[in-house]
Motif scaffolding. Structure first.
Motif, PDB file in Angstrom:
ATOM      1  N   ASP A 199      50.889  50.501  41.858  1.00 26.58           N
ATOM      2  CA  ASP A 199      50.222  49.846  42.979  1.00 26.58           C
ATOM      3  C   ASP A 199      50.640  48.380  43.008  1.00 26.58           C
ATOM      4  O   ASP A 199      50.291  47.615  42.102  1.00 26.58           O
ATOM      5  CB  ASP A 199      48.706  49.962  42.828  1.00 26.58           C
ATOM      6  CG  ASP A 199      47.944  49.316  43.980  1.00 26.58           C
ATOM      7  OD1 ASP A 199      48.593  48.749  44.877  1.00 26.58           O
ATOM      8  OD2 ASP A 199      46.701  49.368  43.960  1.00 26.58           O
TER       9      ASP A 199
ATOM     10  N   THR B 294      44.034  49.019  42.163  1.00 25.44           N
ATOM     11  CA  THR B 294      43.560  50.359  41.839  1.00 25.44           C
ATOM     12  C   THR B 294      43.829  50.693  40.374  1.00 25.44           C
ATOM     13  O   THR B 294      44.666  50.082  39.712  1.00 25.44           O
ATOM     14  CB  THR B 294      44.229  51.410  42.737  1.00 25.44           C
ATOM     15  OG1 THR B 294      45.651  51.340  42.565  1.00 25.44           O
ATOM     16  CG2 THR B 294      43.882  51.168  44.195  1.00 25.44           C
ATOM     17  N   SER B 295      43.110  51.690  39.895  1.00 27.84           N
ATOM     18  CA  SER B 295      43.201  52.074  38.490  1.00 27.84           C
ATOM     19  C   SER B 295      43.485  53.560  38.354  1.00 27.84           C
ATOM     20  O   SER B 295      43.295  54.340  39.296  1.00 27.84           O
ATOM     21  CB  SER B 295      41.891  51.741  37.764  1.00 27.84           C
ATOM     22  OG  SER B 295      41.613  50.359  37.813  1.00 27.84           O
ATOM     23  N   ILE B 296      43.937  53.935  37.175  1.00 31.82           N
ATOM     24  CA  ILE B 296      44.094  55.338  36.801  1.00 31.82           C
ATOM     25  C   ILE B 296      43.328  55.557  35.500  1.00 31.82           C
ATOM     26  O   ILE B 296      43.195  54.643  34.680  1.00 31.82           O
ATOM     27  CB  ILE B 296      45.582  55.720  36.618  1.00 31.82           C
ATOM     28  CG1 ILE B 296      46.272  54.761  35.638  1.00 31.82           C
ATOM     29  CG2 ILE B 296      46.290  55.730  37.959  1.00 31.82           C
ATOM     30  CD1 ILE B 296      47.718  55.119  35.340  1.00 31.82           C
TER      31      ILE B 296
ATOM     32  N   TYR C  87      40.240  53.834  42.463  1.00 26.94           N
ATOM     33  CA  TYR C  87      41.194  54.705  41.792  1.00 26.94           C
ATOM     34  C   TYR C  87      42.301  55.116  42.758  1.00 26.94           C
ATOM     35  O   TYR C  87      42.044  55.437  43.926  1.00 26.94           O
ATOM     36  CB  TYR C  87      40.483  55.934  41.226  1.00 26.94           C
ATOM     37  CG  TYR C  87      39.491  55.603  40.141  1.00 26.94           C
ATOM     38  CD1 TYR C  87      39.919  55.361  38.845  1.00 26.94           C
ATOM     39  CD2 TYR C  87      38.128  55.511  40.426  1.00 26.94           C
ATOM     40  CE1 TYR C  87      39.008  55.037  37.847  1.00 26.94           C
ATOM     41  CE2 TYR C  87      37.209  55.190  39.435  1.00 26.94           C
ATOM     42  CZ  TYR C  87      37.662  54.953  38.140  1.00 26.94           C
ATOM     43  OH  TYR C  87      36.762  54.622  37.159  1.00 26.94           O
ATOM     44  N   SER C  88      43.525  55.109  42.243  1.00 30.32           N
ATOM     45  CA  SER C  88      44.667  55.489  43.075  1.00 30.32           C
ATOM     46  C   SER C  88      44.851  57.001  43.121  1.00 30.32           C
ATOM     47  O   SER C  88      45.631  57.510  43.919  1.00 30.32           O
ATOM     48  CB  SER C  88      45.943  54.825  42.553  1.00 30.32           C
ATOM     49  OG  SER C  88      46.152  55.165  41.189  1.00 30.32           O
ATOM     50  N   SER C  89      44.163  57.708  42.246  1.00 35.03           N
ATOM     51  CA  SER C  89      44.184  59.173  42.250  1.00 35.03           C
ATOM     52  C   SER C  89      42.771  59.647  41.930  1.00 35.03           C
ATOM     53  O   SER C  89      41.878  58.839  41.682  1.00 35.03           O
ATOM     54  CB  SER C  89      45.187  59.696  41.217  1.00 35.03           C
ATOM     55  OG  SER C  89      44.854  59.227  39.922  1.00 35.03           O
TER      56      SER C  89
ATOM     57  N   ASP D  22      46.794  50.709  37.693  1.00 30.77           N
ATOM     58  CA  ASP D  22      47.877  51.588  38.121  1.00 30.77           C
ATOM     59  C   ASP D  22      49.159  50.757  38.286  1.00 30.77           C
ATOM     60  O   ASP D  22      49.228  49.879  39.152  1.00 30.77           O
ATOM     61  CB  ASP D  22      47.507  52.248  39.442  1.00 30.77           C
ATOM     62  CG  ASP D  22      48.566  53.235  39.925  1.00 30.77           C
ATOM     63  OD1 ASP D  22      49.612  53.365  39.255  1.00 30.77           O
ATOM     64  OD2 ASP D  22      48.334  53.868  40.963  1.00 30.77           O
TER      65      ASP D  22
END
Length: 707
Positions: A546, A551-553, A502-504, A543
């Motif tokens: 990215d 990465t995912s959100i 995850y990017s966040s 994401d």
């Protein structure tokens, strides 16, 4: 460890005694009338089943509840149905359930692809999570029946990474019984199919029972190269049979071994100006076998405090091992030339350790005209997962006219998916079922805790998630007549999504289901029709900011709604018929950044699906005689990928079987895909979706002896 187990045992015992004493005192103070125990006859391992129909099951509520009083869609695949259809895989069995799409049997059992109501389902074994469902996921030797619960089931099922979303496929295994029996069986047929199996049950003493069953399967496939070896073994012991306290110890060992099969790309199969051989195996034909295996130990302690109060406690420890070896393509369209694809050597090892525990107390009592069943308890699940993915470039190949394949070699480049994950779920729950006259109410709450930690040393990442949430479940059934009843229910769930970076800060996924319907039990005919709507939010999506797209959100939104019909006609003579139909509308309700738009259909979910099986059983009460049956399974087209670029066509197949039993010896013949229909299946979730050619006609002969 021994002192810890003793402490847990003492704590459970003291809690149980306190609860029983408190209730007895409260019953006296409030002048509550305690009901006499209800004795249900013809109970098979927690259910009342007759032929193809089930009257009472416990999976939906963890209490013995008539299906007509359960405010939820529940389908039961009985032992007789599984035997009559000569079922050899879970996906074949689930063809009897409305709105179910099973995992492709050739898929490596390293992840579960079964869908219910358009969303991922989870497999449980005797009410406890099986998480990845490794080993021989299609072993039928130890299966007594299969119970399918539709939609989020958060109150009573919360192991693994959280609430089962599309629903629960609960495998109810064969348990030790009083009857001394030995059953030996041999099945053989086309594509080199050979399956010896056995089932042995003994009463060792007045209070000790033993059972062991197992099977070994060796088979080829229509596809080139593929050879499958798989086995399972399930020993079990019950102590205290016929007493107030019973302990059952169950073991389960299973292994699957086969060349990794990735299916075929969409271009060249369902679309394109060239053709790929349907039997093509993509990659080095001398590639090492992939394998998965599992070992589980389950302890179940049951205690009856009196005629009205009881406790059931389960503990399970399991270990899984996965080794996927493949030479894969990454695109559904040619990416190295007009008909050429790039090939990559891939290696994915993994290990999982699982600890699961649950305990529940059940009490039955009445207040005035109301009858109540109270259930309360707690559960805990911890999954430790370590996995890697290595991938190197191998070369190119013309899939329309393949020549010499690149030789598979062990890759050394670390790719996506490397990580060390720990997934912990726990919760405390309470559920009350109350009936008065024609009205049956159900209400429950779960205080759910979810924690995930995902470490990746190779990428220098650590993603964590921790959340506590109160999850409700309510439902009602009203008996309109002696045959018809109407029901409605609402439930919520919470889960994590494993194997993502995850990017966040990740958020847990929330889901909720509303369902209304009618149930009918007219004796000869029984069944249900239901309309449902399931909504998901915080689904992981890529994401868009990215540049590596790794990465995912947690911003995705999805919805599934539809109508389902399941029915059994069993008039009491020789005929038995089971039928199902589902209309499923599953789609995105929000755009995926740089991807599919809202309104896109979810992959692998046909809009229409259904089937029917009719069986004529001329056997006598002792099982001697003959029977024969046939059935149709049909689905409409479904999308292969999330952007809806490719679709597989609809199809229909016919199966048939017949058997004859004399002096305990049974001879059976089964034909799968009787008319040798050519069709394609979507392989859900493999590198954006793949096409899997459906199996050609298969003929199996079974000889079994019971004594």
């Amino acid at each position: 460890m021994k002192h810890s187990l003793k402490l847990v045992g003492l704590l459970l015992a003291s809690t149980s005694l306190c609860a029983a004493h408190a209730f007895a005192q409260e019953a006296t103070d409030l002048n509550i009338i305690v009901l006499d125990p209800i004795i249900i006859k013809s109970v098979q391992n927690g259910a009342v089943i007759n032929g193809y129909r089930a009257d009472t099951v416990s999976s939906a509520t963890r209490t013995a509840t008539p299906l007509q009083q359960t405010p939820q869609s529940v389908q039961v695949l009985s032992p007789e149905l599984l035997q009559d259809q000569a079922v050899i895989s879970m996906s074949e069995a689930l063809g009897n359930v409305s709105g179910a799409q099973g995992t492709i049997p050739l898929q490596t059992p390293a992840f579960e692809s079964t869908l219910l109501r358009g969303f991922p389902a989870e497999f449980y074994r005797d009410g406890m999570t099986s998480y990845i469902n490794t080993g021989d996921a299609n072993a039928m030797a130890g299966v007594e029946r299969i119970e399918v619960l539709k939609g989020p089931n958060a109150i009573l099922y919360g192991g693994g990474v959280g609430t089962p979303l599309g629903g629960v496929v609960n495998i109810v295994t064969k348990k030790p019984g009083q009857e001394s029996l030995t059953e030996l069986s041999l099945t053989f047929g086309t594509s080199g199919y050979v399956e010896p199996s056995f089932d042995i049950n003994r009463q060792l003493s007045d209070t000790v029972l033993f059972r062991m069953n197992g099977s070994y399967v060796r088979s080829n496939a229509d596809q080139d190269v593929i050879e499958t070896d798989r086995y399972s073994l399930s020993p079990s012991l019950t102590f205290g049979y016929g007493t107030d306290t019973r302990l059952t110890i169950e073991g389960y060992v299973s292994r699957w071994e086969q060349q990794e099969y990735q299916g075929l790309p969409a271009v060249g199969t369902v679309i394109g100006n060239f053709d790929i051989d349907r039997n093509l195996y993509i990659g080095d034909p001398d590639i090492p076998d992939s394998h998965t295996e599992t070992g589980k130990l389950t302890l179940t302690l049951e205690h009856d405090f009196n005629d009205w109060w009881s406790n059931r406690t389960q503990f399970r420890y399991g270990e899984n091992e996965v080794e996927q070896i493949s030479q894969i393509i990454l695109s559904n369209a040619p990416d190295a030339g007009p008909t050429d694809w790039n090939l990559y050597n891939a290696y994915v090892p993994g290990e999982q350790t699982e600890y699961s525990f649950n305990t529940s107390f059940e009490g039955r009592f009445s207040t005035g005209a109301w009858n109540h069943v109270l259930l309360f308890g707690a559960d805990y699940s911890r999954i430790e997962d370590y996995s890697l993915m290595y991938m190197d470039y191998a070369g190119t190949s013309d899939l329309s006219n393949p020549g010499t394949w690149p030789t598979w070699t062990m890759p050394s480049t670390l790719a996506m998916g490397e990580g060390n994950g720990t997934y912990t779920t726990s919760g405390a729950f309470v559920q009350m079922q109350s009936s008065v006259g024609r009205l049956h109410l159900l209400g429950g709450l779960r205080l759910a805790y979810l924690e995930t930690v995902y470490n990746s040393e190779g990428y220098g990442r650590r993603d964590t998630l921790e959340k506590t949430k109160l999850l409700p479940r309510i439902g009602a059934v009203y008996d309109l007549t002696d045959q018809w009843s109407a029901f409605a229910s609402y439930s919520e769930g919470m889960k994590a999504n494993a194997f993502y970076f995850y990017s966040s800060t990740p958020k847990p996924e929330y889901n909720r289901q509303a369902e209304i319907g009618l149930k009918y039990d007219g004796g000869a005919v029984s069944g249900s029709i239901a309309a449902f709507r399931i909504e998901r939010e915080n689904v992981p999506v890529t994401d868009p900011t990215d540049p590596t797209y790794l990465t995912s959100i947690t911003e995705g939104q999805q919805r599934s709604q539809g109508i389902e019909l399941d029915a059994v006609w069993q008039p009491g003579g020789a005929w038995k018929v089971i039928a199902n139909y589902a209309y499923t509308d599953a789609e995105l309700t929000a755009d995926i950044p740089m991807g599919a738009t809202a309104g896109s259909k979810l992959p692998g979910v046909p809009r229409h699906s259904g089937g029917i099986w009719a069986d004529y059983d001329a056997r006598a009460d002792d099982g001697e005689g003959w029977r024969a049956g046939a059935g149709l399974h049909a689905v409409s087209s479904s999308s292969l990928d999330q952007i809806n670029t490719y679709d597989t066509a609809g199809y229909a197949t016919v199966n048939a079987s017949a058997s004859h039993t004399q002096d305990g010896m049974t001879y059976a013949l089964a034909v799968k895909n009787l008319f040798d229909t050519e069709y394609d299946l979507p392989m859900y979730g493999y590198m954006g979706g793949r096409v899997v050619p459906g199996a050609k006609r298969q003929i199996h002969v079974n000889i079994s002896k019971r004594f």
